[in-house]
Design a protein around this motif. Structure first.
Motif, mmCIF file in Angstrom:
data_model
loop_
_atom_site.group_PDB
_atom_site.id
_atom_site.type_symbol
_atom_site.label_atom_id
_atom_site.label_comp_id
_atom_site.label_asym_id
_atom_site.label_seq_id
_atom_site.Cartn_x
_atom_site.Cartn_y
_atom_site.Cartn_z
ATOM 1 N N GLU A 192 0.869 -0.994 0.016
ATOM 2 C CA GLU A 192 0.022 0.108 0.186
ATOM 3 C C GLU A 192 0.927 1.435 -0.086
ATOM 4 O O GLU A 192 0.312 2.244 -0.119
ATOM 5 C CB GLU A 192 -0.853 0.002 1.185
ATOM 6 C CG GLU A 192 -1.824 -1.078 1.230
ATOM 7 C CD GLU A 192 -1.475 -2.320 1.489
ATOM 8 O OE1 GLU A 192 -1.879 -3.408 0.812
ATOM 9 O OE2 GLU A 192 -0.593 -2.540 2.524
ATOM 10 N N THR A 395 -14.801 -1.703 -2.717
ATOM 11 C CA THR A 395 -13.429 -1.518 -2.786
ATOM 12 C C THR A 395 -12.540 -2.314 -1.598
ATOM 13 O O THR A 395 -11.860 -3.052 -1.576
ATOM 14 C CB THR A 395 -12.861 -0.214 -2.621
ATOM 15 O OG1 THR A 395 -13.527 0.693 -3.816
ATOM 16 C CG2 THR A 395 -11.622 -0.067 -2.865
ATOM 17 N N TYR A 396 -13.269 -2.017 -0.424
ATOM 18 C CA TYR A 396 -13.029 -2.706 0.882
ATOM 19 C C TYR A 396 -12.858 -4.253 0.719
ATOM 20 O O TYR A 396 -11.971 -4.958 1.105
ATOM 21 C CB TYR A 396 -13.876 -2.161 1.924
ATOM 22 C CG TYR A 396 -13.951 -2.748 3.229
ATOM 23 C CD1 TYR A 396 -12.677 -2.346 4.172
ATOM 24 C CD2 TYR A 396 -14.539 -3.812 3.666
ATOM 25 C CE1 TYR A 396 -12.693 -2.897 5.536
ATOM 26 C CE2 TYR A 396 -14.368 -4.539 5.082
ATOM 27 C CZ TYR A 396 -13.476 -4.087 5.853
ATOM 28 O OH TYR A 396 -13.531 -4.631 7.261
ATOM 29 N N TRP A 399 -10.352 -5.824 -1.545
ATOM 30 C CA TRP A 399 -9.145 -5.884 -0.815
ATOM 31 C C TRP A 399 -8.993 -7.004 0.184
ATOM 32 O O TRP A 399 -8.123 -7.707 0.377
ATOM 33 C CB TRP A 399 -8.480 -4.527 -0.463
ATOM 34 C CG TRP A 399 -7.312 -4.611 0.208
ATOM 35 C CD1 TRP A 399 -6.029 -4.547 -0.745
ATOM 36 C CD2 TRP A 399 -6.835 -4.610 1.404
ATOM 37 N NE1 TRP A 399 -4.937 -4.520 0.213
ATOM 38 C CE2 TRP A 399 -5.477 -4.526 1.440
ATOM 39 C CE3 TRP A 399 -7.325 -4.266 2.686
ATOM 40 C CZ2 TRP A 399 -4.666 -4.323 2.557
ATOM 41 C CZ3 TRP A 399 -6.519 -4.358 3.901
ATOM 42 C CH2 TRP A 399 -5.075 -4.232 3.751
ATOM 43 N N MET A 400 -9.842 -6.955 0.971
ATOM 44 C CA MET A 400 -9.929 -7.935 2.273
ATOM 45 C C MET A 400 -10.335 -9.323 1.781
ATOM 46 O O MET A 400 -9.517 -10.194 2.461
ATOM 47 C CB MET A 400 -11.166 -7.470 3.011
ATOM 48 C CG MET A 400 -11.039 -6.110 3.617
ATOM 49 S SD MET A 400 -9.669 -6.054 5.164
ATOM 50 C CE MET A 400 -10.698 -6.746 6.553
ATOM 51 N N ILE A 403 -6.599 -10.242 0.652
ATOM 52 C CA ILE A 403 -5.577 -9.844 1.421
ATOM 53 C C ILE A 403 -4.117 -10.662 1.518
ATOM 54 O O ILE A 403 -4.441 -11.911 1.421
ATOM 55 C CB ILE A 403 -6.025 -9.476 2.807
ATOM 56 C CG1 ILE A 403 -5.171 -8.667 3.364
ATOM 57 C CG2 ILE A 403 -6.144 -10.888 3.511
ATOM 58 C CD1 ILE A 403 -5.842 -7.928 4.775
ATOM 59 N N TRP A 406 1.244 -9.028 5.391
ATOM 60 C CA TRP A 406 1.546 -7.737 5.595
ATOM 61 C C TRP A 406 2.943 -7.685 5.959
ATOM 62 O O TRP A 406 3.491 -8.316 7.252
ATOM 63 C CB TRP A 406 0.784 -7.004 6.811
ATOM 64 C CG TRP A 406 0.971 -5.604 7.177
ATOM 65 C CD1 TRP A 406 1.774 -4.514 6.700
ATOM 66 C CD2 TRP A 406 0.501 -5.066 8.287
ATOM 67 N NE1 TRP A 406 1.839 -3.698 7.314
ATOM 68 C CE2 TRP A 406 0.820 -3.685 8.370
ATOM 69 C CE3 TRP A 406 -0.346 -5.478 9.394
ATOM 70 C CZ2 TRP A 406 0.615 -2.706 9.451
ATOM 71 C CZ3 TRP A 406 -0.682 -4.275 10.095
ATOM 72 C CH2 TRP A 406 -0.147 -3.177 10.193
ATOM 73 N N PHE A 489 -7.138 1.054 3.084
ATOM 74 C CA PHE A 489 -6.415 -0.172 3.279
ATOM 75 C C PHE A 489 -5.259 0.095 4.367
ATOM 76 O O PHE A 489 -5.282 -0.902 5.408
ATOM 77 C CB PHE A 489 -5.748 -0.606 2.218
ATOM 78 C CG PHE A 489 -6.507 -0.946 0.684
ATOM 79 C CD1 PHE A 489 -7.847 -1.209 0.863
ATOM 80 C CD2 PHE A 489 -6.268 -0.279 -0.285
ATOM 81 C CE1 PHE A 489 -8.739 -1.393 -0.287
ATOM 82 C CE2 PHE A 489 -7.155 -0.335 -1.605
ATOM 83 C CZ PHE A 489 -8.201 -0.684 -1.433
ATOM 84 N N ALA A 493 -9.149 -0.488 7.361
ATOM 85 C CA ALA A 493 -9.457 -1.919 7.014
ATOM 86 C C ALA A 493 -8.582 -2.653 8.295
ATOM 87 O O ALA A 493 -8.885 -3.435 8.972
ATOM 88 C CB ALA A 493 -9.075 -2.456 5.922
ATOM 89 N N ARG A 494 -7.527 -1.861 8.503
ATOM 90 C CA ARG A 494 -6.650 -2.604 9.776
ATOM 91 C C ARG A 494 -7.296 -2.249 10.908
ATOM 92 O O ARG A 494 -7.021 -3.042 11.893
ATOM 93 C CB ARG A 494 -5.242 -2.072 9.513
ATOM 94 C CG ARG A 494 -4.382 -2.738 8.153
ATOM 95 C CD ARG A 494 -3.136 -1.870 8.131
ATOM 96 N NE ARG A 494 -2.359 -2.702 7.019
ATOM 97 C CZ ARG A 494 -1.581 -2.314 6.098
ATOM 98 N NH1 ARG A 494 -1.041 -1.096 6.671
ATOM 99 N NH2 ARG A 494 -0.718 -2.741 5.217
#
Length: 886
Positions: A192, A395-396, A399-400, A403, A406, A489, A493-494
């Motif tokens: 990101e 969009t959320y 991505w989720m 995923i 990280w 993101f 989301a986190r």
């Protein structure tokens, strides 16, 4: 009630703003504390970087948060807006490094870790957090007593606890994987933190000679310098052109190595030559190919993206782009360049360093996000968390549901140092809240955690977690989050994942994504383009309230904003309009006793204009309350503007001048209604324009000394002054008639101050009776010497020319005989008509010319069409005026 000097003629925002913010803060008006008697309302500020300064994006974001906080405070809720800043690891370290180089000719490497970090803390104390101080200038009602920093000790403890728990749960691990690398920060980046830009480049086709001398393969690449890390050439297993070569070797140009030709489906026979060079250390797809085939992983880059010793003495230490040019030059000399094509392609750039990233294989710390994502996906799917605009949920989810792990480690010093220790004697790794006490030689991990690893805990760490604080019990989960869609993101989301995992509860209920602010040409605001105004300069020129109101007014939900400083004139003019209305009222005498609640005797004797105003006020209160509940701030601002500017100032105050001039009971009633409406308007406006509303509430005597309008109740609809819809329609018709009369005067350049005669033909007897009853009001609003009312058409044959305007309840005529030279005016208009007809003919001929349409730029054609439309509209108006004079 307070007694004040008369309001100055002009509103001076700087004086008012400088006066009120310190008073609010000193009185503790922004401090929220657990109160079981009240409903809690809490927001956490998206923590700006400690290096940051106020931008228009911050202005919009924080104005919207402040509107919500002030609104809920006025609704009687216990409000706490938690402020703070983010340590912004990479950005801050780079900023301090630059500062030290300039001021002391030293830096990180010379000072060493401990001293460098001490210097960063020192810099933070002197220069950091400037943006937090600037937010006060905007009027932000944060609980400044609760300001936190992501590296405060309490927040650091939260970070360590989360890391340790996730590690022991098996979610955090250390491994060798392909990562993004910033050569400026000399650190890993998450996906990101990479921004893709379309840039010009070249597609190089090189010949890789077969080791047996029987020919060559042609491979294509945009990165010649990475060939030093090639460990194979891949072809598709079913590609008939190369099947016979699988297993053979090619000589890698510019090296003394031979590499195999392998079969892998990653090679696409339809693209290029079908041959792909495989560089496992520097390309994510090649890394996977390398794992499948057991290829060597050769990292050819130094941390600053210069080439390392694996590339040979001629290339070692060269910048990657210098090395690229040298590679091509040497290959051309050896006859190994097949062709070079010019292309445009997407290149990943470091968000912080603003240079092309390198993808390379490295040992890093990662967090497996798949399990953490599941409850966070369900929280939005079930509606426990709502997004505004709702389209951002797609969009959320995208991505989720896809995923990736990280990458949480960063190769810098400023940040939360990873709580892991290595025992070099036995290879053991210890992860814990504190250093290990077991015997042995332990050294702590050098890397720090990604900045977002602390800010994903923000909604609860800022309230004291992992301790069980009263604030946490009362204010968590927070209510609303206002943020930009660019960090959906990174942060949103986190935070949802962290809240579900560690608090077993969502961190907020609603997320409002703000608009992106662009200039008038549609470009994003940026310093490099020179199109990003300094909000403090805008505030100095227009006032904070004007900037706040203007930016919300022009920000429709889910759409980009086209901003220019001139648009703040809307807010400044609006503030002046309100100021002048209050000044006019103040000149009529002291505040009425019933400004909070109208006396029954007043309610029983209301005029139709007063019932109309109270009805308009109620409708606006209902619309604004609904708009704020649905996060339609832009709609609420428009509703306020129309209510104050048009309904209250332009119509109601002007209409009430008639009973005010009458004196006695009529004047008292008019002032009582005016005060009641004005105090409600100031309260409606307060969340949007806190400074001017506080000042006027005190100046008018609505709020006592030592008190604040922010703790007055937000207005609710008042059923005690309901009005007959038919009567309201007639009042609207009266004002429409006035607009028509004013238009007629303006059309013939008759000054506003000149008293004239009007003739009104009513549509029926009821309208006639109403207009006659309203004659004093109509004469005042039209500045008319006389108005004649009738059910008959105007007799132009007997009385002369009289242009007219058709309205809902009648037609208004302006007899011109005594006002202008009708013959001369007709002659002027006939000349104007002829000129316009000629220009229109020429314009139409131009636009019917196929050559012009084919050759002229698109904008030129569009301008020509717009010009024709303008000419046709002018002709229509001219002919209408001519007809009225015949």
């Amino acid at each position: 009630m307070s007694t004040q000097e008369p309001l100055p003629r002009a509103y001076e925002p700087a004086q008012v703003e400088a006066k009120w913010f310190p008073k609010w803060e000193a009185a503790g008006n922004f401090h929220g504390k657990p109160n079981p008697e009240k409903k809690p309302y809490s927001i956490v500020i998206p923590p700006p970087n400690v290096t940051g300064i106020l931008t228009l994006g911050h202005v919009l974001n924080n104005t919207l948060q402040d509107i919500l906080c002030r609104y809920h405070r006025m609704k009687g809720e216990e409000v706490c807006w938690f402020p703070g800043t983010d340590h912004a690891g990479i950005a801050t370290e780079a900023r301090v490094e630059k500062y030290l180089r300039k001021e002391e000719n030293t830096g990180r490497d010379e000072l060493g870790r401990e001293e460098f970090i001490r210097r960063v803390w020192q810099w933070k104390g002197e220069f950091g957090g400037k943006i937090i101080r600037q937010l006060r200038t905007l009027g932000c009602s944060c609980d400044w007593e609760r300001e936190r920093f992501t590296m405060d000790e309490g927040l650091s403890e939260a970070v360590r606890k989360v890391f340790v728990e996730l590690y022991h749960k098996g979610y955090i691990y250390r491994g060798q994987r392909m990562i993004n690398w910033c050569p400026v920060a000399k650190s890993a980046l998450s996906d990101e933190e990479v921004i893709y830009k379309e840039v010009p480049g070249k597609f190089y086709h090189f010949r890789y000679p077969l080791a047996d001398g029987s020919g060559y393969l042609v491979v294509a690449t945009t990165r010649p310098e990475t060939m030093f890390g090639d460990t194979a050439v891949a072809v598709h297993p079913d590609d008939e052109r190369y099947k016979h070569l699988i297993g053979k070797m090619v000589r890698l140009p510019l090296t003394d190595r031979e590499i195999p030709i392998i079969a892998d489906e990653h090679a696409d026979p339809t693209k290029g030559t079908g041959c792909v060079k495989i560089t496992p250390a520097h390309d994510p797809n090649d890394f996977e190919v390398g794992r499948r085939h057991g290829l060597e992983v050769i990292n050819i880059m130094n941390p600053d993206a210069s080439l390392n010793a694996r590339c040979g003495a001629q290339f070692e230490g060269l910048d990657r782009f210098v090395a690229r040019d040298l590679c091509v030059k040497l290959l051309e000399e050896q006859g190994l360049v097949e062709k070079i094509e010019d292309i445009r392609h997407a290149v990943g750039y470091s968000e912080r360093g603003d240079v092309p990233i390198e993808t390379l294989v490295s040992y890093q710390w990662f967090c497996n996000m798949k399990e953490l994502a599941k409850p966070a996906i369900e929280a939005v799917k079930s509606g426990k968390i709502k997004f505004y605009p709702e389209r951002w949920s797609k969009t959320y989810f995208h991505w989720m549901e896809n995923i990736q792990d990280w990458c949480i480690s960063r190769q810098i010093w400023w940040g939360h140092r990873i709580p892991a220790w290595y025992n070099d004697e036995n290879g053991e790794i210890y992860v814990g809240m504190e250093a290990p006490t077991a015997p042995g030689k332990w050294r702590q991990e050098e890397d720090v955690l990604d900045t977002w690893f602390s800010s994903w805990l923000w909604p609860f760490s800022i309230m004291g977690w992992p301790k069980e604080t009263e604030e946490l019990k009362y204010f968590y989960p927070t209510c609303d989050l206002v943020t930009g869609p660019d960090i959906i993101f990174f942060w949103v989301a986190r935070m949802i994942m962290a809240g579900c995992e560690f608090m077993k509860e969502i961190p907020f209920r609603n997320v409002y994504f703000t608009s992106i602010i662009r200039d008038e040409q549609g470009r994003k605001l940026s310093k490099s383009l020179g199109n990003s105004p300094d909000p403090l300069d805008v505030i100095a020129e227009y006032g904070a309230d004007a900037l706040r109101f203007s930016i919300v007014y022009i920000a429709p939900v889910g759409m980009d904003i086209r901003y220019s400083n001139e648009k703040c004139e809307l807010g400044r003019n609006f503030a002046n309009k309100l100021w002048n209305a209050c000044r006019f009222r103040q000149m009529q005498g002291g505040v009425s006793a019933g400004f909070r609640e109208l006396d029954p005797a007043v309610l029983a004797s209301l005029s139709c204009d007063e019932r109309w105003m109270l009805s308009r006020l109620d409708a606006a209160i209902s619309s604004i309350t609904t708009a704020l509940a649905e996060f339609r701030f832009h709609s609420a601002a428009h509703e306020l503007y129309d209510l104050v500017w048009s309904n209250f100032c332009d119509w109601f105050i002007e209409a009430e001048k008639v009973p005010m001039r009458a004196g006695g009971a009529e004047k008292e009633r008019a002032l009582a209604v005016l005060d009641y409406a004005l105090f409600r308007i100031l309260r409606l406006l307060h969340p949007f324009m806190p400074f001017i509303t506080e000042e006027l509430a005190h100046q008018m005597g609505f709020v006592a000394d030592g008190a604040s309008i922010m703790y007055e109740s937000f207005p609710e609809t008042d059923a005690c002054c309901s009005a007959d819809p038919a009567e309201l329609e007639r009042v609207d018709g009266k004002f429409e008639l006035v607009r028509g009369g004013r238009f007629l005067k303006a059309s013939y350049n008759i000054p506003d101050g000149k008293k004239v005669k009007f003739y009104v033909k009513a549509v029926d007897a009821d309208a006639l009776a109403f207009f006659r009853e309203q004659e004093p009001s109509l004469r005042s609003l039209l500045n008319a010497e006389e108005i004649e009312f009738s059910l008959d058409d105007f007799d132009s044959a007997a009385r002369g020319a009289a242009p007219s305007r058709l309205c809902r309840f009648g037609t208004i005529y302006l007899p011109l005989a005594d006002l202008i030279d009708v013959a001369a005016e007709r002659k002027k208009l006939e000349k104007q008509q002829k000129e316009l007809q000629g220009w229109i003919a020429g314009s139409r001929a131009k636009l019917s010319n196929e050559r012009f349409l084919a050759k002229a730029p698109e904008q030129v054609v569009a301008d020509a069409r717009a010009h024709l439309a303008e000419l046709e509209e002018k002709l229509a108006r001219t002919e209408e005026m001519l007809n009225s004079l015949r």
